[in-house]
Design a protein around this motif. Sequence first.
Motif, PDB file in Angstrom:
ATOM      1  N   ARG A   1       0.837  -1.201   0.000  1.00  0.00           N
ATOM      2  CA  ARG A   1       0.000   0.000   0.000  1.00  0.00           C
ATOM      3  C   ARG A   1       0.872   1.252   0.000  1.00  0.00           C
ATOM      4  NH1 ARG A   1      -3.815  -2.577   3.898  1.00  0.00           N
ATOM      5  NH2 ARG A   1      -5.755  -3.020   2.765  1.00  0.00           N
ATOM      6  N   GLU A   2       1.921   1.236   0.833  1.00  0.00           N
ATOM      7  CA  GLU A   2       2.802   2.400   0.905  1.00  0.00           C
ATOM      8  C   GLU A   2       3.484   2.642  -0.440  1.00  0.00           C
ATOM      9  OE1 GLU A   2       5.446   1.532   4.114  1.00  0.00           O
ATOM     10  OE2 GLU A   2       3.945   1.926   5.685  1.00  0.00           O
ATOM     11  N   ALA A   3       3.905   1.567  -1.096  1.00  0.00           N
ATOM     12  CA  ALA A   3       4.556   1.716  -2.401  1.00  0.00           C
ATOM     13  C   ALA A   3       3.588   2.271  -3.434  1.00  0.00           C
ATOM     14  CB  ALA A   3       5.110   0.364  -2.857  1.00  0.00           C
ATOM     15  N   LEU A   4       2.368   1.749  -3.460  1.00  0.00           N
ATOM     16  CA  LEU A   4       1.374   2.233  -4.420  1.00  0.00           C
ATOM     17  C   LEU A   4       0.973   3.669  -4.130  1.00  0.00           C
ATOM     18  CD1 LEU A   4      -0.876  -0.949  -4.687  1.00  0.00           C
ATOM     19  CD2 LEU A   4       0.746  -0.098  -6.380  1.00  0.00           C
ATOM     20  N   ASN A   5       0.883   4.018  -2.843  1.00  0.00           N
ATOM     21  CA  ASN A   5       0.586   5.412  -2.482  1.00  0.00           C
ATOM     22  C   ASN A   5       1.702   6.340  -2.922  1.00  0.00           C
ATOM     23  OD1 ASN A   5      -1.799   4.626  -1.323  1.00  0.00           O
ATOM     24  ND2 ASN A   5      -1.041   4.641   0.775  1.00  0.00           N
ATOM     25  N   ALA A   6       2.956   5.864  -2.789  1.00  0.00           N
ATOM     26  CA  ALA A   6       4.091   6.682  -3.220  1.00  0.00           C
ATOM     27  C   ALA A   6       4.043   6.918  -4.725  1.00  0.00           C
ATOM     28  CB  ALA A   6       5.403   6.005  -2.828  1.00  0.00           C
ATOM     29  N   ILE A   7       3.708   5.868  -5.480  1.00  0.00           N
ATOM     30  CA  ILE A   7       3.569   6.012  -6.927  1.00  0.00           C
ATOM     31  C   ILE A   7       2.473   7.021  -7.254  1.00  0.00           C
ATOM     32  CG2 ILE A   7       2.884   4.827  -9.046  1.00  0.00           C
ATOM     33  CD1 ILE A   7       5.673   4.110  -8.135  1.00  0.00           C
ATOM     34  N   HIS A   8       1.348   6.922  -6.532  1.00  0.00           N
ATOM     35  CA  HIS A   8       0.234   7.845  -6.755  1.00  0.00           C
ATOM     36  C   HIS A   8       0.657   9.286  -6.483  1.00  0.00           C
ATOM     37  CE1 HIS A   8      -3.982   8.958  -7.127  1.00  0.00           C
ATOM     38  NE2 HIS A   8      -3.861   9.660  -6.027  1.00  0.00           N
ATOM     39  N   GLU A   9       1.446   9.488  -5.417  1.00  0.00           N
ATOM     40  CA  GLU A   9       1.899  10.841  -5.098  1.00  0.00           C
ATOM     41  C   GLU A   9       2.854  11.371  -6.155  1.00  0.00           C
ATOM     42  OE1 GLU A   9       2.895  12.203  -1.198  1.00  0.00           O
ATOM     43  OE2 GLU A   9       2.100  10.378  -0.293  1.00  0.00           O
ATOM     44  N   ILE A  10       3.734  10.503  -6.644  1.00  0.00           N
ATOM     45  CA  ILE A  10       4.669  10.923  -7.694  1.00  0.00           C
ATOM     46  C   ILE A  10       3.896  11.355  -8.936  1.00  0.00           C
ATOM     47  CG2 ILE A  10       6.447  10.116  -9.298  1.00  0.00           C
ATOM     48  CD1 ILE A  10       7.461   8.304  -7.000  1.00  0.00           C
TER      49      ILE A  10
END
Length: 289
Positions: free
Chosen positions: A69-78
């Motif tokens: 989830r944290e990785a996907l959220n980071a991608i979303h923020e980028i």
Amino acid sequence: MNLQQLRYVVATAEHRTMTDAARSLYIAQPALSRAIRDLERELGMTLFARSGRGVVVTPQGRRVVKLAREALNAIHEIESLATHGHSPEAELRIAATPSLEPGLSARLLPAYTAEHPGVRVHIVRCESRDGVVNAIREQRADLGLTDLPVPADLITRPLERQEVVLISPPGLKLPDPVPIGSLSGLRLVLPTPGTARRREFDALFLKYGVSPAGTVETDERGGWLTAVRSGVASLLWYRTMAEQAVRAGLVVRALDPCIRRVVAIVHARRRLPAIAQEFLAVAEKGTAA
């Protein structure tokens, strides 16, 4: 390991069954199962324990799901970095049902675009509450506007309580407001049996001891008013649709006792893009006013 596998892991953890997770991802269930097994083999650990009717996340799996989830959220923020400066390409995506879109367009959007003219708002039209939920889960929309309840994996921000009214063809002899008991034997347009929306109607009817006649049973909302215009049946819908119904020559009556449903903005449990946070601030300001 790849991002697609991470999305599969998160979806499986949220839905608790491979079948429901695969449906939300628009892939075949065997393909999802195979991808999860490949990832488990690659990591050398079991992420999901298979149970009778679904899956259970293992202790190791919970850690992997959290990190995924944290990785996907980071991608979303980028991906949303460009929106922080409100560039001409900035786009806010809001999922809404046909019943609630008019209120969104008439009230919330003008207030938001007045404060943030550089943001383009795209409405993701969904036929049902489930459609709004899926649009949020699949990241096709940043925010959703729907009535409650929604699954617990989404965050809800209540906006208002909308009145449910009876929309009928002309010539039907009923008082205004209509006692709910008068719905017994009345021909109604109802959702398809077995759906979540139909279960809510059935619970309402059971509460008040009402036995309506479901003349038209369909989940295609586009045909609801058409069915009423043809004189086939009446319809329980929101007051926000009253103007459209009156223009169509239909009669709108209140119910007694009054029934209201909570309408809310919903979103995923992740950090939202700045433009979505600003929309929430405008909506909450309007609610407070």
